[in-house]
Design an enzyme around this catalytic site. Structure first.
Site, PDB file in Angstrom:
ATOM      1  N   ASN A   1      54.083  48.341  37.779  1.00 38.54           N
ATOM      2  CA  ASN A   1      52.921  47.539  38.164  1.00 38.54           C
ATOM      3  C   ASN A   1      51.932  48.432  38.915  1.00 38.54           C
ATOM      4  O   ASN A   1      52.132  48.764  40.078  1.00 38.54           O
ATOM      5  CB  ASN A   1      53.371  46.362  39.039  1.00 38.54           C
ATOM      6  CG  ASN A   1      52.242  45.389  39.351  1.00 38.54           C
ATOM      7  OD1 ASN A   1      51.069  45.686  39.166  1.00 38.54           O
ATOM      8  ND2 ASN A   1      52.610  44.211  39.836  1.00 38.54           N
TER       9      ASN A   1
ATOM     10  N   ARG B   1      52.549  46.239  33.508  1.00 40.17           N
ATOM     11  CA  ARG B   1      51.453  45.286  33.725  1.00 40.17           C
ATOM     12  C   ARG B   1      50.165  45.957  33.283  1.00 40.17           C
ATOM     13  O   ARG B   1      49.794  47.010  33.787  1.00 40.17           O
ATOM     14  CB  ARG B   1      51.353  44.900  35.193  1.00 40.17           C
ATOM     15  CG  ARG B   1      50.112  44.084  35.536  1.00 40.17           C
ATOM     16  CD  ARG B   1      50.086  43.730  37.015  1.00 40.17           C
ATOM     17  NE  ARG B   1      48.815  43.138  37.409  1.00 40.17           N
ATOM     18  CZ  ARG B   1      47.839  43.797  38.038  1.00 40.17           C
ATOM     19  NH1 ARG B   1      48.005  45.080  38.334  1.00 40.17           N
ATOM     20  NH2 ARG B   1      46.720  43.190  38.365  1.00 40.17           N
TER      21      ARG B   1
ATOM     22  N   HIS C   1      45.528  38.099  37.368  1.00 38.91           N
ATOM     23  CA  HIS C   1      46.720  37.667  38.116  1.00 38.91           C
ATOM     24  C   HIS C   1      47.595  36.736  37.270  1.00 38.91           C
ATOM     25  O   HIS C   1      48.366  35.935  37.797  1.00 38.91           O
ATOM     26  CB  HIS C   1      46.330  36.969  39.436  1.00 38.91           C
ATOM     27  CG  HIS C   1      45.773  37.883  40.468  1.00 38.91           C
ATOM     28  ND1 HIS C   1      44.691  37.555  41.254  1.00 38.91           N
ATOM     29  CD2 HIS C   1      46.120  39.145  40.838  1.00 38.91           C
ATOM     30  CE1 HIS C   1      44.405  38.549  42.069  1.00 38.91           C
ATOM     31  NE2 HIS C   1      45.257  39.541  41.832  1.00 38.91           N
TER      32      HIS C   1
ATOM     33  N   ARG D   1      36.263  43.860  47.548  1.00 40.38           N
ATOM     34  CA  ARG D   1      35.464  43.397  46.411  1.00 40.38           C
ATOM     35  C   ARG D   1      34.558  42.253  46.845  1.00 40.38           C
ATOM     36  O   ARG D   1      34.928  41.422  47.667  1.00 40.38           O
ATOM     37  CB  ARG D   1      36.370  42.944  45.269  1.00 40.38           C
ATOM     38  CG  ARG D   1      37.320  44.023  44.772  1.00 40.38           C
ATOM     39  CD  ARG D   1      38.231  43.483  43.696  1.00 40.38           C
ATOM     40  NE  ARG D   1      39.458  44.274  43.591  1.00 40.38           N
ATOM     41  CZ  ARG D   1      40.558  43.864  42.957  1.00 40.38           C
ATOM     42  NH1 ARG D   1      40.582  42.683  42.368  1.00 40.38           N
ATOM     43  NH2 ARG D   1      41.621  44.635  42.919  1.00 40.38           N
TER      44      ARG D   1
ATOM     45  N   GLU E   1      55.668  39.646  40.234  1.00 41.55           N
ATOM     46  CA  GLU E   1      55.111  40.100  38.966  1.00 41.55           C
ATOM     47  C   GLU E   1      56.066  41.036  38.235  1.00 41.55           C
ATOM     48  O   GLU E   1      56.139  41.022  36.993  1.00 41.55           O
ATOM     49  CB  GLU E   1      53.777  40.805  39.216  1.00 41.55           C
ATOM     50  CG  GLU E   1      52.682  39.872  39.704  1.00 41.55           C
ATOM     51  CD  GLU E   1      51.431  40.597  40.164  1.00 41.55           C
ATOM     52  OE1 GLU E   1      50.330  40.125  39.857  1.00 41.55           O
ATOM     53  OE2 GLU E   1      51.578  41.653  40.834  1.00 41.55           O
TER      54      GLU E   1
END
Length: 403
Positions: free
Chosen positions: A18, A98, A186, A246, A385
């Protein structure tokens, strides 16, 4: 009784990779059961002192040290060296990655081929801050284990079924043909949360659910009757909520202003919106924990936290309206899972929607943190994840997971 194929799988492992914006997570799972063997991470890649840490399934520390990793490749190379040293103990069956973005045609998990890598190279313009490192990581692992199959698990898959009036921007169709649409991100986290909810709460497929994945990168998804119908991020992971570095959503006129009046180049604009905006732009600090510590003496820290919680509250209201109601709110991600005070501030003004937090349960990070009298169930669920990647790898190969 195990079949011969299952016996073979029981001796092998799935590695989940990931890649984040400045971190690398890697976890090893038993190929038959997807039970965790160990999990590791390298954080603050590119900074003077990055940190590597690996712990086994019982949380016992196997490896840790601080070191300067000048780029992602140096971090990936170190992980590979660590694995190569132990490859007799941990023989790999497959490696799952991922992948943040695969464009309009690639969203379902798929075995990585040279053709797919070429396509991802062509899609870099859709995710210039993520895809280059992810592609390079794939190639480095291919060189290290050329005979081990690798699987791409796309972060956009969960949102692919959103209706056209959500996915399409009100722009000429010419641009949609270039891949300009709302993708959402996500997705691996959201898929994992929905699987966990299905275990805990059987009628989940009939619910109107908002999942708030709150971390340094933050987004929310609206899930109605088991399907993602709206999300806060769009073409890129820059949109939606205010985040650590961000900007979140901006009036398009802001972009024009920065290009025309401030004379920024496209690359400078990308850097500004990706790494120099959000909470960092307001307070000079991007980490929520540091902002909470600084808040009593730092007015700009308070301002940054207020903006973060306000935008989160606003989007919960908007997503609930998009679904025509709300039955459940789930907090996940590093902030969502661990910060009781942020959850409380986000939910403070949402009593009119039937959201009522139990302060004691919230402070203890219990599974259900809402009052029994509240109309909306509010939950805290830890996402994973990397485990979702391992599960998807098994699904690609049609392997049943044996518990």
């Amino acid at each position: 009784m195990q079949t011969a194929a299952e016996g073979h799988r029981s001796k092998k492992y799935i590695l989940s990779i990931n890649c984040g914006s400045s971190s690398l997570k890697f976890s090893l799972y038993h190929a038959l059961s997807t039970n965790l063997e160990w999990a590791g991470s390298i954080t603050r890649i590119g900074e003077a002192k990055a940190h590597l840490e690996i712990r086994d399934y019982s949380h016992y520390l196997l490896e840790h040290h601080d070191k300067h990793y000048k780029n992602f490749n140096s971090a990936v190379t170190e992980v590979i060296a660590w694995l190569k040293d132990k490859q007799e103990k941990y023989p790999l069956m497959a490696i799952g990655h991922r992948i943040v973005q695969g464009g309009p045609k690639h969203f379902e998990p798929v075995i990585i081929t040279d053709e797919l890598v070429k396509t991802l190279d062509e899609m870099v313009y859709l995710a210039p801050n993520h895809l280059p490192e992810e592609i390079a990581t794939i190639k480095t692992f291919q060189a290290a284990w050329p005979d081990v199959r690798q699987v791409a698990c796309f972060d956009t898959c969960f949102h692919h079924g959103m209706p056209s009036y959500v996915k399409d921007y009100p722009l000429p169709v010419t641009y949609k043909k270039m891949g300009l649409m709302k993708y959402g991100f996500h997705g691996l986290s959201y898929e994992f949360i929905m699987q966990e909810l299905a275990k805990q709460f059987s009628p989940v497929a009939e619910q109107k659910i908002i999942i708030a994945h709150l971390g340094n990168g933050a987004s929310m998804a609206a899930v109605k009757n088991g399907f993602g119908v709206e999300t806060t991020m769009g073409l890129s992971p820059l949109g939606g909520l205010v985040m650590g570095t961000r900007s979140g959503d901006l009036d398009p006129g802001v972009i024009l202003f920065l290009l025309k009046q401030a004379k920024l180049t496209p690359d400078e604009l990308d850097g500004l919106l990706s790494t120099k905006s959000g909470l960092k732009a307001i307070a000079g600090i991007s980490d929520i924990r540091e902002l909470l510590q600084a808040e009593p003496e730092h007015p700009l820290a308070k301002e940054a936290l207020t903006m973060f919680c306000y935008t989160a509250t606003k989007y919960i209201g908007a997503l609930a309206a998009a679904m025509g109601g709300l039955d459940m709110l789930v907090f996940t991600g590093g902030i969502g899972e661990n910060s009781a005070i942020i959850r409380e501030r986000i939910c403070h003004e949402l009593g009119f929607m039937g959201i009522e937090l139990d302060k004691s349960k919230n402070k203890k990070n219990e599974l259900i943190i809402s009052k029994s009298t509240g109309k909306v169930s509010v939950r805290v669920i830890k996402t994973n994840e990397e485990l979702m990647i391992a599960r998807l790898v098994c699904s690609v190969f049609n392997y049943a997971i044996k518990q």
